[in-house]
Each structure stands twice: as structure tokens, then as C-alpha cells.
Design a protein around this motif. Structure first.
Motif, short mmCIF file in Angstrom:
data_model
loop_
_atom_site.label_atom_id
_atom_site.label_comp_id
_atom_site.label_asym_id
_atom_site.label_seq_id
_atom_site.Cartn_x
_atom_site.Cartn_y
_atom_site.Cartn_z
N VAL A 269 0.91 -1.25 0.54
CA VAL A 269 -0.19 0.16 -0.31
C VAL A 269 0.99 1.36 0.20
CG1 VAL A 269 -1.81 -1.06 1.22
CG2 VAL A 269 0.09 0.02 2.94
N ILE A 271 0.80 5.36 1.98
CA ILE A 271 -0.50 5.87 2.68
C ILE A 271 0.43 7.08 2.78
CG2 ILE A 271 -0.20 5.84 5.31
CD1 ILE A 271 0.65 3.01 5.71
N LYS A 292 -5.76 -2.45 7.24
CA LYS A 292 -6.26 -1.91 7.52
C LYS A 292 -6.96 -2.06 9.07
CE LYS A 292 -9.71 -5.96 7.46
NZ LYS A 292 -10.68 -5.67 8.59
N MET A 295 -4.40 0.69 9.92
CA MET A 295 -4.98 2.13 10.20
C MET A 295 -6.26 2.71 10.50
SD MET A 295 -2.82 3.41 7.51
CE MET A 295 -3.30 4.93 7.61
N ALA A 306 -8.85 7.72 8.10
CA ALA A 306 -7.83 6.97 6.89
C ALA A 306 -8.67 6.38 5.47
CB ALA A 306 -7.16 5.66 7.48
N THR A 307 -8.92 7.00 4.61
CA THR A 307 -9.82 6.25 3.51
C THR A 307 -8.57 6.27 2.50
OG1 THR A 307 -9.14 8.65 2.75
CG2 THR A 307 -11.62 8.53 3.89
N LEU A 308 -9.35 4.38 1.65
CA LEU A 308 -8.85 4.09 1.28
C LEU A 308 -9.29 4.46 -0.42
CD1 LEU A 308 -6.45 1.67 0.58
CD2 LEU A 308 -8.29 -0.46 0.76
N SER A 309 -8.62 4.41 -1.59
CA SER A 309 -8.59 4.54 -2.73
C SER A 309 -7.64 3.59 -3.54
CB SER A 309 -8.41 6.67 -2.90
OG SER A 309 -8.98 6.29 -4.37
N THR A 311 -4.96 1.62 -3.91
CA THR A 311 -3.92 1.05 -2.96
C THR A 311 -3.05 2.70 -1.77
OG1 THR A 311 -2.70 1.06 -4.55
CG2 THR A 311 -3.26 -1.71 -4.04
N TYR A 313 -4.08 4.66 0.60
CA TYR A 313 -4.39 5.47 2.22
C TYR A 313 -4.10 7.30 2.74
CZ TYR A 313 -6.01 0.53 3.58
OH TYR A 313 -6.75 -0.25 4.56
N HIS A 314 -5.21 7.61 2.81
CA HIS A 314 -5.00 9.06 3.69
C HIS A 314 -5.10 8.97 5.02
CE1 HIS A 314 -6.54 14.04 2.39
NE2 HIS A 314 -5.03 13.15 3.04
N LEU A 315 -4.64 9.46 4.73
CA LEU A 315 -4.79 9.94 7.31
C LEU A 315 -4.89 11.03 7.15
CD1 LEU A 315 -4.77 7.93 9.11
CD2 LEU A 315 -2.18 9.09 9.58
#
Length: 320
Positions: A269, A271, A292, A295, A306-309, A311, A313-315
């Protein structure tokens, strides 16, 4: 082999044969297999050494033959020259005859690779790390080059120091165990000692200038690549220092950017964190925890989400 008697000169044929036999006997007795050479020895000028020997031999024959034992003296002189030059260039001769191969080993992301070097030293490489080392160690030093994170359990040899090159920093040891973390994309380089004693010095040719920093168990150094500053640390947690060798993923008051880089190497991933979270520190045990869930825990610690788009992750969060 070049014959040492000059043509058309009676009485020198036997001397020449005797000299050849003495020289051959010397090289048969010269145990090059047990001679060692350093990885950074100067390049061997085989032709230059050979010509120098022949010139010395020819010079011996320019002297008049005054006594019956002159030939013996000449032969002894030739052998002495061979012994002297062969000893001086012994490492280069061996490398010239039997070059040492350079080995390259890398650990894939999310994995740990262990190897044993030619001297018995054990090395563990963390994910995304690389080591370069000679197949066998010759000479007065044992030298390797590392990028990434590696744990060393060095075989003791008081006559052959073990040297680890990591960019602008060089680490000298005899027999000890220590951890080096020196990823190219990390602004900080860490060297922490578990046992024995380590000396940290500037790499040869680098712009750094500081006196040798000696480290004993539970001590370490942190080198900042951005401003070339270096600090010595005490009270290192030895128990968790190399937990990654056993697959452990433990953070103790670790800066969030460092945690993120570790997770990026451990999992498939990427991040990214907002700039206001840079000063957050993380303390957690994420051993055998899915990414997951990791995060989700970090998001709670930074008071955000934490949002996943795909692979990535946006923290985001309020900060710590």
C-alpha cells in the motif's frame, strides 16, 4: 617462463637452469591460498611487477664472474627479489590470479532475508534492504555495504575489523551485534548496539567531520542527512530493537512519518498523511495485524480518519 641465461655466453646455461629451479621451487612453496587481500587494495600492475623482477635479474648478470660461487649468489639474489616483491604484492597477486566475486542480496518488501557471510557473520535484512559483500574476506579488513535496515551478529576477529558502509557513515566493529537502519528515502540514519562495542566515523571522502563515536550496549546514534547533524542516544530498548527479524511490528513513541514509511515497506500500500500530522508519535504493537486494522488504530490516535482509494490510504485528523 623466461630463461635467465643470456645467449652465446658459455658457462651460464647451468646457472640459468639452477636459477629457474630455485624460482619455481619458491613459487611452489608460496601458499597464496592462505594469503588475504582487502576489498579496497590498489589495482595490481602484473606487467610492472614482472618487468621489475626481470630487470633485477638482468642487472645481476652485468656483474663480472669473479668466483665460482657467483652464480649461487645471483640465484639467491633473484629468489630474494621474488620473495620481497611477492610479499609486498601478495594480496594483489592473489586477486589477479583468483578474483573475489562481489555478492548482492536484497530483501523484498514485506519480507526478511537472512544470510551468513564467509567469516561466519550472520546478517538479517528487512524488507526493501540490500547488502553488497565479497564472497570471501581477504586482507586486514572485512567490508560490506548496506542500504536499508540490517541486523548484524558479527563473528569476532581481533585481527580483521568488520566495517559497514552506509552512505556518509562508516561503522567499525570486531565482534558484536547491532542494528543499522539506513534507507535511502529516510532523512534519518540509525545505528543501535545490542552487544559489544562499535565505532562510528565519517565515511572516507565524505564532507563530514567528527571524532569517532563509540557505542556500547543500549546506545546508538541518529544521523540527520538533511543538516549532517549527529546525536548519541542512550537507553535504547534492546528487547524490541530487532523484533522485525521475527516478524514483529512494534512502535514505541515513533514519529508518524517513520511509521508510515515502515508500513509502506511492509504492505502493498501507499500511505499519505496531512502535513499537520507530522509531529504525531505512535506507540503500538501491530504484529500480525492487517493493514486495514492498523490504519483504523492510527486514525483514532491522530483523531481523524483513514480513507482507502485503490491501494492508497489518505490519513486525515486534528493532530496529536
Amino acid at each position: 617462463m623466461r630463461r635467465f641465461n643470456k645467449p652465446n655466453e658459455p658457462g651460464r646455461v647451468n646457472d640459468g637452469r639452477l636459477q629457474e629451479k630455485l624460482v619455481e621451487k619458491y613459487f611452489q612453496n608460496l601458499d597464496l591460498d592462505n594469503v588475504q587481500a582487502g576489498a579496497h587494495d590498489a589495482e595490481f600492475d602484473g606487467k610492472g611487477v614482472y618487468n621489475k623482477i626481470l630487470n633485477t635479474i638482468d642487472a645481476e648478470y652485468e656483474m663480472p664472474k669473479r668466483r665460482s660461487y657467483t652464480g649461487w649468489l645471483a640465484a639467491a639474489s633473484i629468489v630474494a627479489v621474488f620473495i620481497s616483491l611477492s610479499y609486498y604484492f601478495r594480496y594483489d597477486i592473489l586477486n589477479y590470479v583468483s578474483p573475489v566475486h562481489t555478492m548482492q542480496v536484497s530483501a523484498e518488501r514485506g519480507s526478511v532475508t537472512s544470510i551468513v557471510l564467509g567469516d561466519g557473520t550472520k546478517v538479517w535484512l528487512n524488507g526493501g534492504s540490500h547488502i553488497s559483500y565479497p564472497e570471501i574476506f581477504r586482507g586486514e579488513k572485512r567490508e560490506v555495504t548496506v542500504t536499508g535496515e540490517a541486523f548484524f551478529d558479527v563473528a569476532h576477529n581481533a585481527n580483521q575489523p568488520f566495517i559497514v558502509h552506509t552512505g556518509n557513515i562508516t561503522t567499525h566493529v570486531l565482534g558484536t551485534s547491532f542494528n543499522i537502519k539506513a534507507y535511502n528515502d529516510d532523512p534519518l540514519l540509525h545505528i543501535d548496539v545490542v552487544s559489544g562495542k562499535v565505532g562510528v566515523v565519517p565515511a572516507e571522502g565524505s564532507a563530514l567531520s567528527f571524532s569517532t563515536i563509540y557505542l556500547t550496549p543500549a546506545q546508538g546514534i541518529t544521523f540527520n542527512k538533511k543538516d549532517n547533524s549527529i546525536s548519541k542516544n542512550s537507553g535504547i530498548d534492546i528487547a524490541n530493537l530487532s523484533g522485525w527479524r521475527a516478524g514483529k511490528l512494534i512502535f514505541k513513541n515513533a514519529a508518524l512519518p517513520e511509521v508510515i514509511k515502515t508500513l509502506n515497506r511492509e504492505f502493498e500500500v501507499s500511505i499519505r498523511a496531512d502535513a499537520n500530522l507530522t509531529n504525531c508519535n505512535i506507540s503500538a504493537n501491530f504484529t500480525n495485524v492487517p493493514i486495514k486494522d492498523i490504519m483504523a488504530v492510527i486514525a483514532r490516535l491522530v483523531k481523524g480518519k483513514a480513507t482507502l482509494s485503490g491501494t492508497v490510504y489518505h490519513l486525515q485528523g486534528k493532530g496529536c
